[in-house]
Design an enzyme around this catalytic site. Structure first.
Site, PDB file in Angstrom:
ATOM      1  N   GLY A  95      -5.389   4.033 -20.721  1.00 19.24           N
ATOM      2  CA  GLY A  95      -6.245   5.067 -20.126  1.00 19.24           C
ATOM      3  C   GLY A  95      -5.531   5.778 -18.988  1.00 19.24           C
ATOM      4  O   GLY A  95      -5.517   7.013 -18.903  1.00 19.24           O
TER       5      GLY A  95
ATOM      6  N   GLU B 147       2.745 -10.093 -11.086  1.00 20.08           N
ATOM      7  CA  GLU B 147       1.530 -10.628 -10.472  1.00 20.08           C
ATOM      8  C   GLU B 147       1.155  -9.714  -9.315  1.00 20.08           C
ATOM      9  O   GLU B 147       1.972  -9.473  -8.413  1.00 20.08           O
ATOM     10  CB  GLU B 147       1.790 -12.047  -9.970  1.00 20.08           C
ATOM     11  CG  GLU B 147       0.510 -12.848  -9.962  1.00 20.08           C
ATOM     12  CD  GLU B 147       0.588 -14.020  -9.023  1.00 20.08           C
ATOM     13  OE1 GLU B 147      -0.416 -14.277  -8.339  1.00 20.08           O
ATOM     14  OE2 GLU B 147       1.664 -14.658  -8.980  1.00 20.08           O
TER      15      GLU B 147
ATOM     16  N   ASP C 266      -1.721   1.818  -8.827  1.00 18.90           N
ATOM     17  CA  ASP C 266      -2.648   0.698  -8.643  1.00 18.90           C
ATOM     18  C   ASP C 266      -3.950   1.316  -8.161  1.00 18.90           C
ATOM     19  O   ASP C 266      -3.978   2.057  -7.178  1.00 18.90           O
ATOM     20  CB  ASP C 266      -2.135  -0.327  -7.636  1.00 18.90           C
ATOM     21  CG  ASP C 266      -2.929  -1.616  -7.779  1.00 18.90           C
ATOM     22  OD1 ASP C 266      -2.841  -2.259  -8.848  1.00 18.90           O
ATOM     23  OD2 ASP C 266      -3.678  -1.983  -6.852  1.00 18.90           O
TER      24      ASP C 266
ATOM     25  N   PHE D 212     -12.276   5.903 -18.977  1.00 16.95           N
ATOM     26  CA  PHE D 212     -12.074   4.483 -19.294  1.00 16.95           C
ATOM     27  C   PHE D 212     -12.674   3.655 -18.157  1.00 16.95           C
ATOM     28  O   PHE D 212     -13.228   4.217 -17.194  1.00 16.95           O
ATOM     29  CB  PHE D 212     -10.574   4.189 -19.484  1.00 16.95           C
ATOM     30  CG  PHE D 212      -9.733   4.362 -18.235  1.00 16.95           C
ATOM     31  CD1 PHE D 212      -9.363   3.268 -17.476  1.00 16.95           C
ATOM     32  CD2 PHE D 212      -9.323   5.622 -17.818  1.00 16.95           C
ATOM     33  CE1 PHE D 212      -8.595   3.428 -16.318  1.00 16.95           C
ATOM     34  CE2 PHE D 212      -8.551   5.789 -16.670  1.00 16.95           C
ATOM     35  CZ  PHE D 212      -8.191   4.684 -15.921  1.00 16.95           C
ATOM     36  N   GLY D 213     -12.571   2.347 -18.261  1.00 15.77           N
ATOM     37  CA  GLY D 213     -12.949   1.454 -17.159  1.00 15.77           C
ATOM     38  C   GLY D 213     -14.359   1.694 -16.632  1.00 15.77           C
ATOM     39  O   GLY D 213     -15.353   1.663 -17.370  1.00 15.77           O
TER      40      GLY D 213
END
Ligand code: ITT
Length: 199
Positions: A13, A42, A71, A154-155
């Protein structure tokens, strides 16, 4: 010849939106898969900016190309900023967004109209071929709606209500979202920041 820019994300997305937004910029945008570079990172930091840099560094270590990462997440004020940097991990990485979104609506069911403010946040990191690092942030303000609505995006888009449109960010057209989004603002801010840095 256009300069190659690798987008360090595994989220389709995001990748799609980044490609659309960067169309007006003069880059040959390639995904990690297309570039043949892969990594598992991570996201161990407590800020969007640091996590974006961690992802960007992991790929920049493996290539001399120009790399960017994203992010991002949803901050809900009435939930003390949750899910925030944990947006993709909220309730578990493999849990569907229908379930995550329904859960947030349930937690918000008694929150009155004036207290449903929320925002999408996006930190974009860039590492140049000479390994200089840059990071910027963009945000998009809105509210948590009352139902899951819309097929685009999306999301968390289907629960993110934009009062000025009377629709969620999954209902407005993708081109419109890409004009006003946290991701678009961060990518444009990065372009400003890098103006003159990229020969
Ligand atoms: P990469 O780390 O591989 O880029 P990811 O999905 O794990 O992919 P993040 O850790 O940055 O990425 O999580 C961001 C999450 O925040 C994403 O999965 C969505 O749930 C949410 N999010 C971010 N931007 C969004 C947007 O524009 N619309 C809807 N949800 C968004």
């Amino acid at each position: 010849m256009k300069k190659k820019l690798i987008v360090a994300t595994g989220n389709e997305g995001k990748l799609h939106e980044i490609r659309q937004i960067l169309k007006e910029f003069d880059f040959d945008v390639v995904s990690m898969r297309e570039a043949g570079v892969f990594t598992e990172v991570e996201e161990s930091s407590s800020t969007f900016e640091e996590n974006a840099l961690l992802k960007c560094r992991a790929i920049a270590q493996k290539t001399d190309a120009f790399v960017i990462s994203d992010d991002s997440g949803l901050e809900v004020d009435a939930l003390n900023g949750e899910p925030g940097i944990y947006s993709s991990r909220y309730m578990g990485e493999d849990v569907s967004y229908d379930i995550k979104n329904a859960n947030i609506l349930e937690r918000m069911k008694d929150v009155p109209k004036g207290e449903r403010s929320a925002r999408f946040v996006c930190a974009v990191a860039a590492i140049l071929p000479d390994k200089r690092e840059f990071v910027v942030r963009g945000t998009m303000e809105g509210e948590i709606g009352y139902e899951i609505k819309g097929e685009h995006g999306f999301g968390y888009d289907p629960i993110f209500y934009l009062p000025e449109y009377g629709m969620t960010s999954a209902e407005i057209l993708p081109d419109e979202k890409n004009r006003i989004s946290h991701r678009s603002k961060a990518l444009h801010a990065m372009r400003e920041k890098l103006a003159g840095e990229i020969a």
